[in-house]
Motif scaffolding. Structure first.
Motif, PDB file in Angstrom:
ATOM      1  N   GLY A  80      34.224  39.676  31.214  1.00 31.40           N
ATOM      2  CA  GLY A  80      33.005  40.449  30.993  1.00 31.40           C
ATOM      3  C   GLY A  80      32.976  41.641  31.918  1.00 31.40           C
ATOM      4  O   GLY A  80      33.878  42.482  31.929  1.00 31.40           O
ATOM      5  N   ALA A  81      31.930  41.690  32.757  1.00 30.10           N
ATOM      6  CA  ALA A  81      31.811  42.794  33.713  1.00 30.10           C
ATOM      7  C   ALA A  81      32.460  42.454  35.041  1.00 30.10           C
ATOM      8  O   ALA A  81      32.486  43.286  35.954  1.00 30.10           O
ATOM      9  N   GLN A  82      32.965  41.228  35.180  1.00 27.22           N
ATOM     10  CA  GLN A  82      33.550  40.795  36.446  1.00 27.22           C
ATOM     11  C   GLN A  82      35.073  40.827  36.377  1.00 27.22           C
ATOM     12  O   GLN A  82      35.676  40.847  35.307  1.00 27.22           O
ATOM     13  N   ALA A 102      32.844  31.101  27.523  1.00 30.23           N
ATOM     14  CA  ALA A 102      33.577  31.899  26.683  1.00 30.23           C
ATOM     15  C   ALA A 102      34.590  32.626  27.387  1.00 30.23           C
ATOM     16  O   ALA A 102      35.667  32.775  27.285  1.00 30.23           O
ATOM     17  N   ALA A 103      33.686  32.877  28.200  1.00 31.03           N
ATOM     18  CA  ALA A 103      34.538  33.847  28.949  1.00 31.03           C
ATOM     19  C   ALA A 103      35.383  33.157  30.016  1.00 31.03           C
ATOM     20  O   ALA A 103      36.603  33.346  30.095  1.00 31.03           O
ATOM     21  N   LEU A 104      34.746  32.327  30.948  1.00 36.42           N
ATOM     22  CA  LEU A 104      35.477  31.660  32.027  1.00 36.42           C
ATOM     23  C   LEU A 104      36.504  30.685  31.455  1.00 36.42           C
ATOM     24  O   LEU A 104      37.632  30.578  31.955  1.00 36.42           O
ATOM     25  N   GLY A 105      36.102  29.958  30.405  1.00 35.60           N
ATOM     26  CA  GLY A 105      37.032  29.006  29.801  1.00 35.60           C
ATOM     27  C   GLY A 105      38.258  29.686  29.228  1.00 35.60           C
ATOM     28  O   GLY A 105      39.375  29.176  29.355  1.00 35.60           O
ATOM     29  N   ARG A 106      38.059  30.835  28.618  1.00 31.48           N
ATOM     30  CA  ARG A 106      39.209  31.554  28.061  1.00 31.48           C
ATOM     31  C   ARG A 106      40.164  31.996  29.156  1.00 31.48           C
ATOM     32  O   ARG A 106      41.375  31.970  28.977  1.00 31.48           O
TER      33      ARG A 106
END
Length: 229
Positions: A80-82, A102-106
């Protein structure tokens, strides 16, 4: 025409020259056989050097893949933005599984997939390195056989001459004293075995089972040096 090059029938029908034939044949065993064997070894020297060069390049590639596998967890990735590493993403998921899962898992899944791919490549290259070492060992046996063949002609001459002269050693195979230097082959096999040990240690570190045993830069010599007499 020298007696060494005389037709076989000439030598068989001229037993009075047998003593001189013995002398020339003994010299032939030391010189003619050695010259032939040295030419054979010279050709195989280049072949062995190419094999060691291939093995060294595999060693460098394995070390690089292992380091990449170790760095997978700490490599920055955009979420994302991080910008987070896979390790940081795992910790965030452990603390707050419901936040940005979504994001961290991916990111975590991508890191795991990359690590598995790198480790598969490591295992594949280590297997190739093992096959190269086995090839050198087979080459060593083959070269010994080819060297023995280089001396068969001179040995036959000596046995024939001894028989014509009534020499008591006519039924004993002549001893080969002059042999080409095969030190390069021993060094080549030892070098690939050392590389295999080093990269196997790197693989264990990449799998997380022990501390890194680096492929020492000082050992990154020109492959021809490793097989030079």
């Amino acid at each position: 025409m020298s007696l060494e090059r005389a037709p076989l029938i000439f030598r068989l029908t001229t037993p009075s020259r047998a003593a001189k034939i013995i002398i020339e044949s003994e010299l032939s065993l030391e010189l003619r056989g050695l010259r032939r064997a040295t030419r054979v070894v010279g050709r195989w020297h280049r072949r062995v050097a190419r094999t060691v060069d291939h093995g060294m390049r595999l060693g460098y590639a394995i070390e690089r893949l292992c380091r990449l596998a170790v760095e997978v967890e700490s490599r920055p990735r955009k979420v994302g933005a991080q910008v987070l590493s896979a390790g940081q993403a795992r910790r965030q998921l452990d603390r707050s599984p419901s936040v940005g899962a979504a994001a961290l898992g991916r990111v975590v899944l991508a890191a795991d997939a990359e690590r598995r791919r790198l480790l598969r490549a490591v295992d594949h290259n280590i297997a190739d390195l093992g096959r190269l070492t086995a090839r050198l060992e087979r080459d060593s046996e083959r070269l010994q056989h080819l060297i023995e063949r280089c001396y068969l002609g001179p040995q036959r001459d000596i046995l024939l001459a001894r028989s014509l002269a009534g020499d008591e050693r006519a039924d004993r195979m002549p001893v080969v004293r002059a042999l080409p230097d095969l030190t390069f082959l021993v060094l080549a096999i030892g070098r690939l075995e050392a590389v295999t040990h080093e990269v196997s240690a790197c693989r264990e570190e990449a799998h997380g089972t022990r501390a890194l045993f680096p492929f020492v830069p000082e050992q990154r010599l020109d492959p021809s040096v490793a097989v030079r007499n």
